[in-house]
Scaffold this active site. Structure first.
Site, PDB file in Angstrom:
ATOM      1  CG  HIS A  49      76.038  44.097  11.457  1.00  0.00           C
ATOM      2  ND1 HIS A  49      75.192  43.899  12.510  1.00  0.00           N
ATOM      3  CD2 HIS A  49      77.225  44.461  11.991  1.00  0.00           C
ATOM      4  CE1 HIS A  49      75.837  44.145  13.647  1.00  0.00           C
ATOM      5  NE2 HIS A  49      77.067  44.494  13.349  1.00  0.00           N
TER       6      HIS A  49
ATOM      7  CE1 TYR B 140      65.264  46.848  13.896  1.00  0.00           C
ATOM      8  CE2 TYR B 140      66.828  45.220  13.058  1.00  0.00           C
ATOM      9  CZ  TYR B 140      66.399  46.544  13.174  1.00  0.00           C
ATOM     10  OH  TYR B 140      67.114  47.544  12.559  1.00  0.00           O
TER      11      TYR B 140
ATOM     12  N   PRO C  68      62.391  54.735  13.748  1.00  0.00           N
ATOM     13  CG  PRO C  68      63.376  54.798  15.866  1.00  0.00           C
ATOM     14  CD  PRO C  68      62.185  55.260  15.114  1.00  0.00           C
TER      15      PRO C  68
ATOM     16  CE  LYS D 193      65.997  51.037   4.740  1.00  0.00           C
ATOM     17  NZ  LYS D 193      67.381  50.679   5.068  1.00  0.00           N
TER      18      LYS D 193
ATOM     19  CE1 TYR E 145      67.267  46.795   9.412  1.00  0.00           C
ATOM     20  CE2 TYR E 145      69.509  46.568   8.585  1.00  0.00           C
ATOM     21  CZ  TYR E 145      68.631  46.867   9.612  1.00  0.00           C
ATOM     22  OH  TYR E 145      69.120  47.248  10.844  1.00  0.00           O
TER      23      TYR E 145
HETATM   24  P1  RFL Z   1      69.702  66.350  12.020  1.00  0.00           P
HETATM   25  O1  RFL Z   1      70.673  65.284  12.444  1.00  0.00           O
HETATM   26  O2  RFL Z   1      68.537  66.600  12.894  1.00  0.00           O
HETATM   27  O3  RFL Z   1      70.559  67.696  11.869  1.00  0.00           O
HETATM   28  C1  RFL Z   1      69.929  68.941  11.691  1.00  0.00           C
HETATM   29  C2  RFL Z   1      70.856  70.018  12.274  1.00  0.00           C
HETATM   30  O4  RFL Z   1      70.248  71.292  12.066  1.00  0.00           O
HETATM   31  C3  RFL Z   1      70.396  72.055  13.252  1.00  0.00           C
HETATM   32  N1  RFL Z   1      69.336  73.068  13.265  1.00  0.00           N
HETATM   33  C4  RFL Z   1      69.524  74.356  12.904  1.00  0.00           C
HETATM   34  N2  RFL Z   1      70.613  75.004  12.476  1.00  0.00           N
HETATM   35  C5  RFL Z   1      70.480  76.332  12.180  1.00  0.00           C
HETATM   36  N3  RFL Z   1      69.303  77.010  12.321  1.00  0.00           N
HETATM   37  C6  RFL Z   1      68.184  76.379  12.744  1.00  0.00           C
HETATM   38  N4  RFL Z   1      67.033  77.068  12.874  1.00  0.00           N
HETATM   39  C7  RFL Z   1      68.272  75.004  13.042  1.00  0.00           C
HETATM   40  N5  RFL Z   1      67.375  74.087  13.481  1.00  0.00           N
HETATM   41  C8  RFL Z   1      68.038  72.926  13.618  1.00  0.00           C
HETATM   42  C9  RFL Z   1      70.310  71.048  14.378  1.00  0.00           C
HETATM   43  O5  RFL Z   1      70.921  71.519  15.581  1.00  0.00           O
HETATM   44  C10 RFL Z   1      71.051  69.852  13.770  1.00  0.00           C
HETATM   45  O6  RFL Z   1      72.423  69.859  14.081  1.00  0.00           O
HETATM   46  O7  RFL Z   1      69.155  66.110  10.538  1.00  0.00           O
HETATM   47  P2  RFL Z   1      69.868  65.464   9.249  1.00  0.00           P
HETATM   48  O8  RFL Z   1      71.222  66.053   9.068  1.00  0.00           O
HETATM   49  O9  RFL Z   1      68.861  65.514   8.158  1.00  0.00           O
HETATM   50  O10 RFL Z   1      70.126  63.923   9.676  1.00  0.00           O
HETATM   51  C11 RFL Z   1      69.044  63.038   9.877  1.00  0.00           C
HETATM   52  C12 RFL Z   1      69.421  61.986  10.923  1.00  0.00           C
HETATM   53  O11 RFL Z   1      69.911  62.640  12.083  1.00  0.00           O
HETATM   54  C13 RFL Z   1      68.229  61.087  11.295  1.00  0.00           C
HETATM   55  O12 RFL Z   1      67.471  60.774  10.157  1.00  0.00           O
HETATM   56  C14 RFL Z   1      68.679  59.751  11.940  1.00  0.00           C
HETATM   57  O13 RFL Z   1      69.338  59.973  13.158  1.00  0.00           O
HETATM   58  C15 RFL Z   1      67.469  58.814  12.182  1.00  0.00           C
HETATM   59  N6  RFL Z   1      67.860  57.564  12.865  1.00  0.00           N
HETATM   60  C16 RFL Z   1      68.417  56.508  12.170  1.00  0.00           C
HETATM   61  N7  RFL Z   1      68.674  56.617  10.843  1.00  0.00           N
HETATM   62  C17 RFL Z   1      69.291  55.597  10.171  1.00  0.00           C
HETATM   63  O14 RFL Z   1      69.498  55.710   8.950  1.00  0.00           O
HETATM   64  N8  RFL Z   1      69.694  54.429  10.802  1.00  0.00           N
HETATM   65  C18 RFL Z   1      69.480  54.246  12.141  1.00  0.00           C
HETATM   66  O15 RFL Z   1      69.915  53.217  12.687  1.00  0.00           O
HETATM   67  C19 RFL Z   1      68.782  55.288  12.873  1.00  0.00           C
HETATM   68  N9  RFL Z   1      68.548  55.151  14.180  1.00  0.00           N
HETATM   69  C20 RFL Z   1      67.625  57.423  14.246  1.00  0.00           C
HETATM   70  C21 RFL Z   1      67.974  56.189  14.886  1.00  0.00           C
HETATM   71  C22 RFL Z   1      67.074  58.465  15.008  1.00  0.00           C
HETATM   72  C23 RFL Z   1      66.855  58.287  16.359  1.00  0.00           C
HETATM   73  N10 RFL Z   1      66.319  59.392  17.080  1.00  0.00           N
HETATM   74  C24 RFL Z   1      66.905  59.913  18.260  1.00  0.00           C
HETATM   75  C25 RFL Z   1      65.254  60.161  16.505  1.00  0.00           C
HETATM   76  C26 RFL Z   1      67.747  55.999  16.221  1.00  0.00           C
HETATM   77  C27 RFL Z   1      67.170  57.032  16.969  1.00  0.00           C
HETATM   78  C28 RFL Z   1      66.881  56.771  18.426  1.00  0.00           C
HETATM   79  C1  PHB Z   2      71.023  51.826  16.540  1.00  0.00           C
HETATM   80  O1  PHB Z   2      72.051  51.126  16.601  1.00  0.00           O
HETATM   81  O2  PHB Z   2      70.907  52.894  17.182  1.00  0.00           O
HETATM   82  C2  PHB Z   2      69.882  51.363  15.706  1.00  0.00           C
HETATM   83  C3  PHB Z   2      70.006  50.192  14.980  1.00  0.00           C
HETATM   84  C4  PHB Z   2      68.942  49.746  14.213  1.00  0.00           C
HETATM   85  C5  PHB Z   2      67.775  50.473  14.174  1.00  0.00           C
HETATM   86  C6  PHB Z   2      67.658  51.661  14.889  1.00  0.00           C
HETATM   87  C7  PHB Z   2      68.725  52.112  15.664  1.00  0.00           C
HETATM   88  O3  PHB Z   2      66.731  50.022  13.434  1.00  0.00           O
END
Ligand code: RFL
Ligand code: PHB
Length: 389
Positions: free
Chosen positions: A72, A200, A292, A296, A384
């Site tokens: 993108h 957005y 989100p 980041k 970004y």
């Molecule tokens: P995770 O993915 O939460 O993984 C942690 C893992 O640890 C396990 N766990 C345990 N294991 C053993 N013992 C325990 N006591 C434990 N407790 C927990 C869990 O089951 C899990 O498998 O953390 P990690 O690896 O640090 O990764 C972080 C990312 O997942 C998170 O920052 C992103 O998803 C945030 N996020 C986005 N980030 C971006 O860079 N770009 C995006 O476009 C973006 N969009 C988003 C997002 C997060 C979202 N949600 C649902 C919060 C969009 C959404 C909607």
């Molecule tokens: C996504 O595709 O899930 C997404 C994209 C951009 C964002 C957050 C989530 O800022």
């Protein structure tokens, strides 16, 4: 049992760290609380910065990403019927890649398994012991038996609700938190995305985001109350609300269909300092959360993995502890910049309950300034596409 680095959490942070260390000949064991199927059912991030892409390449897990990821070169911002583009390529010479976190995680599992990596799923009662000594260990239950894992270091990659951060005594850490008075209701649908680029969208009815995973899979979000029950939203109600927040042309072009996933995510900014206690190092969501809006979270987790990997590599190569000692400071310097950007972009685009007419006009004026001012666009674009590691 003994390993070199015990990794708590088999999400993207833990898996990426494990794979990078493996390629340096450093042994790890990953302990994951959930089943693999459960981890792979979570729909989360979609936008990857070039720093994360480089790490995935270094880890040898960029094959499918290279063929299926969508570069993108810009993004769209709208407010009611006004819309403009932030041209990442022209403003920074860089771009981002749209490729789902679920797929990144799937690729990392495949790579770890192909190398015979030690991954334990459905472990319970993980407890981190003696992390402030030279001989840390982890106790956990697996398949009904209590196990003990001795190690040199522990990487706490277990997300916001994990045990790692809570292991650090309250007197040894400080937390900073802001909880936003809304969440995002997200829908995944097997429909063509409404736009080639992410939109957005700000509106009087609240924020909306149009994203995608591939040319036939769309990801949409609408701002909603944080306590919203996704089961209370029919697909039809979701599409009607989304349309009402988009500019007319996009509202008319939106292709709708049945949802294949629907969930609510609360919005929060959170940082814990320091990110190290003795031989325990926190990584990713275990140490910090961003709303989100700036995409980041996963990208900031990746920069933590980079700093920690560099520190562990230097230690195992030559016994040099300087980079491990600098880990928390280096990681936090970048974390706080991502926190600021995510907070700013969230504050700009959302409708806040109780906001005054004046506050709304300030948001609108800032969006209009952004629409017409190159310096403002450049600041957004640089954040970004990702600040340097
Ligand atoms: P995770 O993915 O939460 O993984 C942690 C893992 O640890 C396990 N766990 C345990 N294991 C053993 N013992 C325990 N006591 C434990 N407790 C927990 C869990 O089951 C899990 O498998 O953390 P990690 O690896 O640090 O990764 C972080 C990312 O997942 C998170 O920052 C992103 O998803 C945030 N996020 C986005 N980030 C971006 O860079 N770009 C995006 O476009 C973006 N969009 C988003 C997002 C997060 C979202 N949600 C649902 C919060 C969009 C959404 C909607
Ligand atoms: C996504 O595709 O899930 C997404 C994209 C951009 C964002 C957050 C989530 O800022």
């Amino acid at each position: 049992m003994r390993t070199q680095v015990a990794i708590i959490g088999g999400g993207p942070s833990g898996l990426l760290l494990s794979q990078l260390l493996h390629l340096q000949g450093i042994k790890t064991v990953v302990l994951e609380r959930r089943s693999k199927a459960h981890v792979l059912s979570r729909i989360r991030a979609g936008v990857l910065e070039t720093g994360l892409l480089s790490l995935l390449r270094a880890a040898g897990v960029d094959g499918r990403l290279a063929s299926e990821g969508i570069p993108h070169h810009g993004t769209l911002i709208s407010y009611e019927d006004m819309m403009f583009r932030i041209d990442f390529e022209a403003l920074t010479g860089r771009s981002v890649m749209v490729y789902g976190q679920t797929e990144v995680t799937r690729d990392l599992y495949a790579a770890r398994e192909a190398c015979g990596g030690e991954l334990r799923f459905e472990v319970q009662d993980v407890s981190i012991c003696a992390a402030d000594s030279a001989a840390p260990y982890v106790i956990y239950t697996h398949e009904g038996q209590q196990k003990r894992l001795e190690c040199d270091f522990i990487a706490g990659c277990d997300g916001f609700h994990g045990v790692s951060r809570k292991t650090i005594p309250p007197r040894a850490r400080r937390t900073f938190e802001k909880v936003y008075p809304f969440g995002w209701l997200g829908v995944l649908s097997e429909t063509p995305p409404v736009s080639d680029e992410i939109i957005y969208a700000g509106s009087e009815r609240g924020f909306a985001l149009c994203s995608m995973r591939n040319p036939l899979l769309s990801r949409y979000y609408i701002q909603c109350p944080a306590s919203e029950d996704p089961a209370g939203w029919s697909d039809e109600a979701f599409w009607t609300e989304l349309r009402s927040r988009l500019p007319r042309a996009q509202a008319e072009a939106l292709v709708t269909g049945p949802s294949v996933e629907k969930s609510v995510a609360p919005l929060r900014s959170f940082v814990t300092e320091p990110m190290r206690w003795g031989r325990l190092f926190l990584c990713g969501d275990a140490a910090h959360i961003v709303p989100p809006t700036g995409a980041k979270g996963l990208n900031t987790a990746a920069s933590d993995v980079h700093y920690l990997f560099e520190g562990l590599r230097a230690w195992y190569e030559s016994g040099d502890a300087h980079q491990l000692d600098a880990y928390s400071e280096r990681a936090l310097a970048r974390v706080w910049k991502a926190e600021r950007f995510s907070w700013w972009f969230t504050s700009l685009m959302h409708h806040f309950p109780g906001q005054s007419d004046f506050d709304r006009r300030m948001q609108r004026a800032e969006i209009e300034f952004l629409a017409s001012n190159r310096a403002a666009q450049q600041a957004l674009a640089e954040n970004y596409v990702g600040l340097p590691y």
